[in-house]
Design an enzyme around this catalytic site. Structure first.
Site, PDB file in Angstrom:
ATOM      1  N   GLU A   1       0.857  -1.186   0.000  1.00  0.00           N
ATOM      2  CA  GLU A   1       0.000   0.000   0.000  1.00  0.00           C
ATOM      3  C   GLU A   1       0.893   1.235   0.000  1.00  0.00           C
ATOM      4  O   GLU A   1       1.753   1.391   0.871  1.00  0.00           O
ATOM      5  CB  GLU A   1      -0.927   0.040   1.217  1.00  0.00           C
ATOM      6  CG  GLU A   1      -1.843   1.267   1.177  1.00  0.00           C
ATOM      7  CD  GLU A   1      -2.785   1.393   2.362  1.00  0.00           C
ATOM      8  OE1 GLU A   1      -3.720   2.205   2.269  1.00  0.00           O
ATOM      9  OE2 GLU A   1      -2.581   0.685   3.375  1.00  0.00           O
TER      10      GLU A   1
ATOM     11  N   ASP B   1     -12.384   9.430  -3.225  1.00  0.00           N
ATOM     12  CA  ASP B   1     -13.663  10.151  -3.143  1.00  0.00           C
ATOM     13  C   ASP B   1     -13.707  11.265  -4.170  1.00  0.00           C
ATOM     14  O   ASP B   1     -14.773  11.844  -4.404  1.00  0.00           O
ATOM     15  CB  ASP B   1     -13.823  10.760  -1.749  1.00  0.00           C
ATOM     16  CG  ASP B   1     -12.765  11.831  -1.492  1.00  0.00           C
ATOM     17  OD1 ASP B   1     -11.563  11.476  -1.506  1.00  0.00           O
ATOM     18  OD2 ASP B   1     -13.125  13.012  -1.301  1.00  0.00           O
TER      19      ASP B   1
ATOM     20  N   ASP C   1      -3.408  11.955  -2.673  1.00  0.00           N
ATOM     21  CA  ASP C   1      -3.508  13.405  -2.850  1.00  0.00           C
ATOM     22  C   ASP C   1      -3.925  13.709  -4.288  1.00  0.00           C
ATOM     23  O   ASP C   1      -3.265  13.273  -5.230  1.00  0.00           O
ATOM     24  CB  ASP C   1      -2.141  14.038  -2.560  1.00  0.00           C
ATOM     25  CG  ASP C   1      -2.198  15.559  -2.481  1.00  0.00           C
ATOM     26  OD1 ASP C   1      -3.066  16.168  -3.136  1.00  0.00           O
ATOM     27  OD2 ASP C   1      -1.354  16.138  -1.782  1.00  0.00           O
TER      28      ASP C   1
ATOM     29  N   GLU D   1      -9.664   5.214   7.169  1.00  0.00           N
ATOM     30  CA  GLU D   1     -10.311   6.226   7.991  1.00  0.00           C
ATOM     31  C   GLU D   1     -11.029   7.255   7.118  1.00  0.00           C
ATOM     32  O   GLU D   1     -12.156   7.665   7.425  1.00  0.00           O
ATOM     33  CB  GLU D   1      -9.271   6.933   8.870  1.00  0.00           C
ATOM     34  CG  GLU D   1      -8.700   6.079   9.990  1.00  0.00           C
ATOM     35  CD  GLU D   1      -7.508   5.220   9.560  1.00  0.00           C
ATOM     36  OE1 GLU D   1      -6.939   4.537  10.425  1.00  0.00           O
ATOM     37  OE2 GLU D   1      -7.159   5.243   8.360  1.00  0.00           O
TER      38      GLU D   1
END
Length: 211
Positions: free
Chosen positions: A44, A154, A118, A193
């Site tokens: 990751e 997102d 980012d 999170e």
């Protein structure tokens, strides 16, 4: 997101360093020796506080996992999770990575996860995005023949950009959805999170798996 400073950060990292790799470049081509086994290895990039990779390590003890995080104060939280769970199949190193070839040999990884990277929204910063075409090609160079890349975000604009870059790089999309929570894909079961925060606010999560 701005991260607060942590008092005595270096000391706290050392107290939670059982699964920290201090010199990851020296492990290039030797990660199976680090884990003392031939289980597949998954990476990751930008693990944040480590919720996602800790979930993976706990769920799949027959697989090995490596997490990279550039911010030491954030990486500490991932190290704490590894320490608490005593995940022998998880290693973490702290660095900002540009070329995965410095740390991994060709074919050494079975999969790569990119979660909520980012977005670098300004057009002039497009090459800094972790899903820029040249970076995708770099990732593929260290993947096994059956390896894959998974990406969650997102940010709808970054997702559209990523799909375009995947296609420009001549890669193949295996799975894709603009609403991961409503899908049947396995990746919906392992959250970060950020993902929980956005999901609880009703924001859709974009997801793609490709090679």
């Amino acid at each position: 997101m701005r991260q607060r400073n942590i008092k005595d950060l270096d000391q706290k990292i050392r107290l939670n360093s059982t699964f920290l790799v201090d010199d990851p470049a020296s492990c290039r081509g030797k990660w199976r020796e680090v884990f003392a086994g031939n289980n597949p290895i998954y990476l990751e990039i930008g693990c944040g506080k480590g919720k996602f990779i800790a979930q993976r390590a706990e769920k799949f003890p027959q697989k090995n996992f490596i997490a990279i995080e550039g911010q030491s104060n954030v990486a500490l939280r991932a190290l704490e999770k590894a320490e608490k769970g005593h995940f022998e199949n998880l290693r973490i190193f702290i660095d900002y990575v540009d070329d995965l070839g410095e740390y991994f040999a060709p074919g050494e990884l079975a999969g790569i996860y990119l979660n909520f990277s980012d977005p670098w929204p300004k057009a002039r910063h497009a090459k800094r995005r972790l899903t820029y075409k040249d970076k995708l090609m770099n990732y593929r160079s260290v993947l096994s023949s059956a390896g894959f890349i998974e990406f969650k975000t997102d940010n709808d604009g970054l997702f559209a950009f990523t799909i375009d870059q995947i296609r420009s790089a001549g890669m193949t999309i295996w799975e894709m959805t603009e609403d991961l929570a409503a899908s049947t894909f396995e990746s919906r079961l392992f959250t970060t999170e950020y993902e929980e925060r956005f999901g609880s606010a009703g924001k859709n999560i974009n997801y793609v798996k490709f090679k």
